[in-house]
Write a protein that holds these residues in place. Structure first.
Motif, PDB file in Angstrom:
ATOM      1  N   LEU A   1       0.852  -1.259  -0.108  1.00 30.87           N
ATOM      2  CA  LEU A   1       0.001   0.159  -0.067  1.00 30.87           C
ATOM      3  C   LEU A   1       0.837   1.171  -0.040  1.00 30.87           C
ATOM      4  CD1 LEU A   1      -2.476  -1.105   2.840  1.00 30.87           C
ATOM      5  CD2 LEU A   1      -2.882  -0.836  -0.046  1.00 30.87           C
ATOM      6  N   ALA A   2       1.947   1.220   0.557  1.00 27.17           N
ATOM      7  CA  ALA A   2       2.885   2.253   0.499  1.00 27.17           C
ATOM      8  C   ALA A   2       3.552   2.730  -0.836  1.00 27.17           C
ATOM      9  CB  ALA A   2       4.196   2.161   1.568  1.00 27.17           C
ATOM     10  N   ALA A   3       3.335   1.870  -1.697  1.00 35.53           N
ATOM     11  CA  ALA A   3       3.557   2.052  -3.022  1.00 35.53           C
ATOM     12  C   ALA A   3       2.874   3.265  -3.929  1.00 35.53           C
ATOM     13  CB  ALA A   3       3.772   0.781  -3.907  1.00 35.53           C
ATOM     14  N   ALA A   4       1.744   3.235  -3.258  1.00 35.46           N
ATOM     15  CA  ALA A   4       0.699   4.337  -3.614  1.00 35.46           C
ATOM     16  C   ALA A   4       0.743   5.785  -2.881  1.00 35.46           C
ATOM     17  CB  ALA A   4      -0.688   3.914  -3.541  1.00 35.46           C
ATOM     18  N   GLY A   5       1.715   5.859  -1.998  1.00 35.89           N
ATOM     19  CA  GLY A   5       1.972   6.847  -1.189  1.00 35.89           C
ATOM     20  C   GLY A   5       1.094   6.976   0.066  1.00 35.89           C
ATOM     21  N   TYR A   6       0.485   6.027   0.321  1.00 28.62           N
ATOM     22  CA  TYR A   6      -0.329   5.974   1.609  1.00 28.62           C
ATOM     23  C   TYR A   6       0.607   5.965   2.806  1.00 28.62           C
ATOM     24  CZ  TYR A   6      -3.880   4.240  -1.689  1.00 28.62           C
ATOM     25  OH  TYR A   6      -4.825   3.963  -2.787  1.00 28.62           O
ATOM     26  N   LYS A   7      -0.067   6.493   3.797  1.00 32.88           N
ATOM     27  CA  LYS A   7       0.526   6.474   5.124  1.00 32.88           C
ATOM     28  C   LYS A   7       0.175   5.207   5.715  1.00 32.88           C
ATOM     29  CE  LYS A   7       0.801   8.399   9.701  1.00 32.88           C
ATOM     30  NZ  LYS A   7       0.354   9.562  10.611  1.00 32.88           N
ATOM     31  N   VAL A   8       1.065   4.138   6.205  1.00 33.03           N
ATOM     32  CA  VAL A   8       0.797   2.918   6.817  1.00 33.03           C
ATOM     33  C   VAL A   8       1.071   2.808   8.221  1.00 33.03           C
ATOM     34  CG1 VAL A   8       1.013   1.741   4.513  1.00 33.03           C
ATOM     35  CG2 VAL A   8       3.161   2.101   5.979  1.00 33.03           C
ATOM     36  N   ILE A   9       0.231   2.316   8.977  1.00 36.73           N
ATOM     37  CA  ILE A   9       0.307   2.136  10.574  1.00 36.73           C
ATOM     38  C   ILE A   9       0.382   0.479  10.755  1.00 36.73           C
ATOM     39  CG2 ILE A   9      -0.272   2.660  12.554  1.00 36.73           C
ATOM     40  CD1 ILE A   9      -1.599   5.136  11.430  1.00 36.73           C
ATOM     41  N   ASP A  10       1.675   0.113  11.034  1.00 31.05           N
ATOM     42  CA  ASP A  10       1.562  -1.255  11.596  1.00 31.05           C
ATOM     43  C   ASP A  10       1.452  -1.443  12.932  1.00 31.05           C
ATOM     44  OD1 ASP A  10       2.073  -3.917  11.513  1.00 31.05           O
ATOM     45  OD2 ASP A  10       4.023  -3.932  10.944  1.00 31.05           O
ATOM     46  N   ASN A  11       0.926  -2.580  13.466  1.00 31.48           N
ATOM     47  CA  ASN A  11       0.771  -2.824  15.200  1.00 31.48           C
ATOM     48  C   ASN A  11       1.364  -4.204  15.403  1.00 31.48           C
ATOM     49  OD1 ASN A  11      -1.213  -0.490  15.497  1.00 31.48           O
ATOM     50  ND2 ASN A  11      -1.841  -1.192  13.593  1.00 31.48           N
ATOM     51  N   LEU A  12       1.462  -4.177  16.730  1.00 32.10           N
ATOM     52  CA  LEU A  12       1.996  -5.325  17.220  1.00 32.10           C
ATOM     53  C   LEU A  12       0.780  -6.475  17.531  1.00 32.10           C
ATOM     54  CD1 LEU A  12       4.243  -3.942  20.407  1.00 32.10           C
ATOM     55  CD2 LEU A  12       5.038  -4.740  17.959  1.00 32.10           C
ATOM     56  N   GLY A  13      -0.328  -6.097  17.466  1.00 29.38           N
ATOM     57  CA  GLY A  13      -1.228  -6.895  17.570  1.00 29.38           C
ATOM     58  C   GLY A  13      -2.615  -6.509  18.289  1.00 29.38           C
ATOM     59  N   PHE A  14      -3.741  -7.295  18.177  1.00 32.55           N
ATOM     60  CA  PHE A  14      -4.828  -6.706  19.228  1.00 32.55           C
ATOM     61  C   PHE A  14      -5.555  -8.256  19.615  1.00 32.55           C
ATOM     62  CE2 PHE A  14      -4.216  -3.491  16.163  1.00 32.55           C
ATOM     63  CZ  PHE A  14      -4.249  -2.357  16.782  1.00 32.55           C
ATOM     64  N   GLU A  15      -6.112  -7.950  20.859  1.00 35.09           N
ATOM     65  CA  GLU A  15      -6.763  -9.227  21.509  1.00 35.09           C
ATOM     66  C   GLU A  15      -7.908  -9.363  20.825  1.00 35.09           C
ATOM     67  OE1 GLU A  15      -5.614 -11.357  23.844  1.00 35.09           O
ATOM     68  OE2 GLU A  15      -3.626 -10.092  23.846  1.00 35.09           O
ATOM     69  N   THR A  16      -8.790  -8.485  20.478  1.00 39.17           N
ATOM     70  CA  THR A  16      -9.901  -8.711  19.615  1.00 39.17           C
ATOM     71  C   THR A  16     -10.450  -7.485  18.504  1.00 39.17           C
ATOM     72  OG1 THR A  16     -11.178  -6.741  20.864  1.00 39.17           O
ATOM     73  CG2 THR A  16     -11.088  -8.967  21.801  1.00 39.17           C
ATOM     74  N   VAL A  17     -10.707  -8.038  17.450  1.00 43.74           N
ATOM     75  CA  VAL A  17     -10.929  -7.308  16.328  1.00 43.74           C
ATOM     76  C   VAL A  17     -11.764  -5.833  16.651  1.00 43.74           C
ATOM     77  CG1 VAL A  17     -11.334  -9.239  14.724  1.00 43.74           C
ATOM     78  CG2 VAL A  17     -13.477  -8.361  15.787  1.00 43.74           C
ATOM     79  N   GLU A  18     -12.575  -5.879  17.595  1.00 45.82           N
ATOM     80  CA  GLU A  18     -13.287  -4.700  18.052  1.00 45.82           C
ATOM     81  C   GLU A  18     -12.034  -3.563  18.557  1.00 45.82           C
ATOM     82  OE1 GLU A  18     -16.349  -7.777  18.165  1.00 45.82           O
ATOM     83  OE2 GLU A  18     -14.423  -7.531  19.055  1.00 45.82           O
ATOM     84  N   ALA A  19     -11.347  -4.148  19.394  1.00 44.29           N
ATOM     85  CA  ALA A  19     -10.101  -3.152  19.627  1.00 44.29           C
ATOM     86  C   ALA A  19      -9.188  -2.723  18.602  1.00 44.29           C
ATOM     87  CB  ALA A  19      -9.121  -4.124  20.758  1.00 44.29           C
ATOM     88  N   GLY A  20      -9.008  -3.567  17.662  1.00 49.33           N
ATOM     89  CA  GLY A  20      -8.410  -3.315  16.411  1.00 49.33           C
ATOM     90  C   GLY A  20      -9.053  -2.086  15.681  1.00 49.33           C
ATOM     91  N   VAL A  21     -10.342  -2.268  15.277  1.00 50.49           N
ATOM     92  CA  VAL A  21     -11.395  -1.361  14.685  1.00 50.49           C
ATOM     93  C   VAL A  21     -11.184   0.016  15.377  1.00 50.49           C
ATOM     94  CG1 VAL A  21     -13.394  -0.793  13.699  1.00 50.49           C
ATOM     95  CG2 VAL A  21     -12.658  -3.176  13.526  1.00 50.49           C
ATOM     96  N   ASP A  22     -11.400   0.046  16.651  1.00 54.72           N
ATOM     97  CA  ASP A  22     -11.548   1.215  17.122  1.00 54.72           C
ATOM     98  C   ASP A  22     -10.199   2.039  17.261  1.00 54.72           C
ATOM     99  OD1 ASP A  22     -14.071   0.673  18.129  1.00 54.72           O
ATOM    100  OD2 ASP A  22     -13.412  -0.221  20.176  1.00 54.72           O
ATOM    101  N   ALA A  23      -8.940   1.257  17.557  1.00 59.62           N
ATOM    102  CA  ALA A  23      -7.704   1.881  17.242  1.00 59.62           C
ATOM    103  C   ALA A  23      -7.414   2.475  15.912  1.00 59.62           C
ATOM    104  CB  ALA A  23      -6.605   0.735  17.677  1.00 59.62           C
ATOM    105  N   ALA A  24      -8.033   1.824  14.802  1.00 62.44           N
ATOM    106  CA  ALA A  24      -7.808   2.366  13.477  1.00 62.44           C
ATOM    107  C   ALA A  24      -8.627   3.469  13.193  1.00 62.44           C
ATOM    108  CB  ALA A  24      -8.470   1.160  12.468  1.00 62.44           C
TER     109      ALA A  24
END
Length: 620
Positions: A523-546
């Protein structure tokens, strides 16, 4: 004391080829040898993972020595010296002269002057060459094809007036009407008739080349290696035929032809290309029955390629041109131009030109590439590649000859169409990451911006008179390999907001990390800002963080098995608040698509098409 002389390792039995193959098959653990170990080249032949002396037993060229016909091992016998060349676009004779004198004191011993035809005069030449000692350096000139004779007369007059040793002067005039046909679509075939007069004008400068084959144009248009070589040979043969039919003796004709060839980053293949080029060219000239084999020596100036240069992460261009320069040097070329790393987006700066010079000087002064003749000779792999690429190039050469010769094929557009087809194919391969462009479609610099850089096109108009109007002759497409991705990224930069891609990493540690890294690069090849993460316990926590991070794209990164558990809940919880992407091609893909998930990225994705689609969805 024993006088017995023993050879080292005589107690060891040399393994046979079959024994090597048996060992490889064991290590492959059942995998297909041809798929895993054999390199399928774009040149039309396969390359094995190893070669042995037995693979060379039928190759006649390996038995020749440097300086011997057919010159596969080079024209030189005592060293591997080549001219370090830098080109100057002459807008003002005095300024160009000052620049030439300056760089001649910084390691350059070959100058290429591009001269405007309207400026050619006795006074202009005197000003341009003032203080330059032509008996110690190589001087090369390029101007309007129709005015090359005028330039030649002025040069000869100047050299004679200065009492320079004419027989010792080395250089060239870049007379090549065919290049004008394929690059500009100009039907200037009749200009070739000037070649004989040009040669006669330069009679007192026996070491000056004046009929050129600029196959570097094919290289910069994306031609495959075998194409550049095959067409270059046909191009040169066309000029040999034309010259001898004009009445130029074959020996003189052969000595006056110079090849300006490109060199790409296919390291070993390019070494083999130049070796094969000399071998085949010697055979071609030999058919014209010159008085001596010296006329069969191919004179080559190598230009590092512009086709693979990039705007973004442009310092990687230094790595590309360095390996290219190494290939050319090892292959024993006669002179070399290293293209400055910033040429795709600006007139090269003084710093970029300095680095380009130093790239060659390092090969000479630090790596001593100029000391040994044909260091590649005897390498089983390179000797095989030399023979294999020679065979493929020769097939193409014969096809062009059977079709009526290079000039006829150029006028019909067949040459240009074939190279443009290769250009199109290579762009398609780059879009799918089958052909990597480091820093562009593979491992882009996440934080880089263009800082105002944009592609530039250079059309040096050195002709002071109108040529015949262009007919419908196709021209070469010189779109660089990275151009599609650069246009995409530049478009992204113009958006009101830089898109943010957030990695929702969950589940299996190894898989989520691998897929997050892949997705960030993708995705960075298009010039997007990419945010990597170590991991989330639940998908809800991941979506909220996003969403808190302002994500425009949420990429779920997990293992194939766990996507059945995580992908749909994450999609439902996101509920259209951002674009949703699944990293991979899990077995449950159809189930995911059934609930409305439509975006997947994986190694089989067309990266360019996918990113263009994402930009459209993001309103870019």
């Amino acid at each position: 004391m024993s006088n017995t002389t023993e050879k080292l390792f005589t107690e060891f039995v040399a393994p046979s080829t079959q024994e090597w193959m048996d060992k490889i098959q064991v290590d492959l653990k059942g995998a297909d040898f041809n798929k895993r170990m054999v390199w399928r080249t774009n040149e039309g032949f396969n390359v094995m993972p190893f070669y042995r002396s037995e693979d060379l037993k039928d190759l006649k060229a390996v038995k020749s020595m440097p300086g011997e016909f057919p010159f596969v091992r080079g024209n030189k016998t005592n060293n591997n010296l080549w001219f370090v060349r830098q080109n100057i676009d002459v807008q003002d004779a005095k300024e160009a002269n000052a620049k030439a004198l300056d760089i001649l004191n910084k390691g350059v011993d070959s100058i290429g002057f591009t001269v405007n035809a309207d400026d050619i005069s006795k006074e202009f030449v005197a000003t341009l060459l003032d203080g330059i000692m032509p008996q110690y350096v190589e001087l090369n000139f390029s101007t309007c094809q129709r005015r090359s004779i005028n330039l030649a007369k002025e040069l000869v007059g100047y050299f004679k007036e200065k009492n320079y040793p004419l027989a010792d002067l080395k250089g060239s005039i870049n007379f090549d009407p065919i290049n004008r046909i394929i690059t500009k679509g100009k039907p200037v075939a009749e200009v070739i008739n000037c070649a004989k007069e040009l040669i006669e004008t330069l009679a007192e400068l026996p070491q000056y080349k004046c009929v050129n084959v600029n196959s570097v144009s094919l290289n910069n248009a994306g031609a495959y290696i075998y194409q550049e070589l095959g067409y270059a040979l046909a191009w040169g043969a066309e000029y040999m035929q034309q010259l001898t039919e004009m009445g130029v003796e074959a020996t003189e004709a052969g000595k006056r032809i110079k090849f300006n060839m490109g060199v790409s980053d296919n390291y070993f293949m390019e070494i083999a290309k130049f070796r094969a080029a000399r071998m085949l060219w010697a055979q071609i000239v030999k058919q014209f029955e010159p008085k001596c084999d010296c006329a069969c020596k191919m004179n080559v100036c190598a230009y590092t390629s512009e086709f693979n240069q990039t705007i973004f992460d442009s310092h990687v261009n230094l790595l590309r041109s360095q390996t290219e320069a190494m290939s050319a040097a090892i292959a024993n070329v006669d002179s070399m131009v290293v293209t400055p790393y910033d040429k795709p987006y600006e007139v090269p700066t003084e710093f970029a030109e300095r680095i380009a010079r130093n790239q060659q000087l390092l090969l000479k002064e630090e790596a001593h590439f100029d000391k040994l003749v044909d260091v590649a000779g005897g390498s089983y792999t390179i000797e095989h590649l030399t023979d294999a690429i020679a065979q493929e190039a020769w097939k193409l050469f014969l096809a062009v000859e059977e079709a009526g010769g290079f000039l006829a094929e150029a006028l019909s557009g067949n040459i240009q169409n074939a190279v443009n087809a290769s250009n199109t194919q290579r762009h398609a391969d780059a879009a799918k990451r089958k052909e990597f462009i480091l820093g562009t479609n593979q491992f882009p610099n996440f934080n880089e911006t263009s800082e105002g850089k944009k592609p530039v096109t250079c059309c040096c108009n050195t002709c002071g008179q109108e040529e015949a109007p262009a007919e419908a002759i196709p021209t070469l497409n010189k779109a660089r390999l990275a151009s599609d991705f650069e246009n995409l990224r530049l478009a992204t930069e113009k958006a009101e907001k830089q898109p943010v891609a957030f990695m929702l990493t969950i589940g299996n540690l190894a898989m989520r990390q691998a897929r997050a890294q892949f997705s960030c690069n993708f995705l960075a090849a298009a010039g997007y800002k990419v945010i990597d993460n170590l991991g989330f316990e639940t998908v809800e926590a991941g979506v909220d963080a996003a969403l808190e991070a302002g994500a425009d794209i949420v990429v779920i990164c997990s293992s194939d098995d766990e996507y059945a558990e995580y992908a749909i809940p994450a999609y439902n919880y996101l509920n259209g608040r951002a674009m949703y992407v699944v990293a991979g091609a899990p077995a449950c893909s159809e189930d995911l698509k059934a609930v409305g998930i439509e975006n997947f990225i994986n190694v089989k994705s067309n990266q360019l098409a996918t990113l263009i689609e994402y930009n459209k969805k993001l309103g870019i």
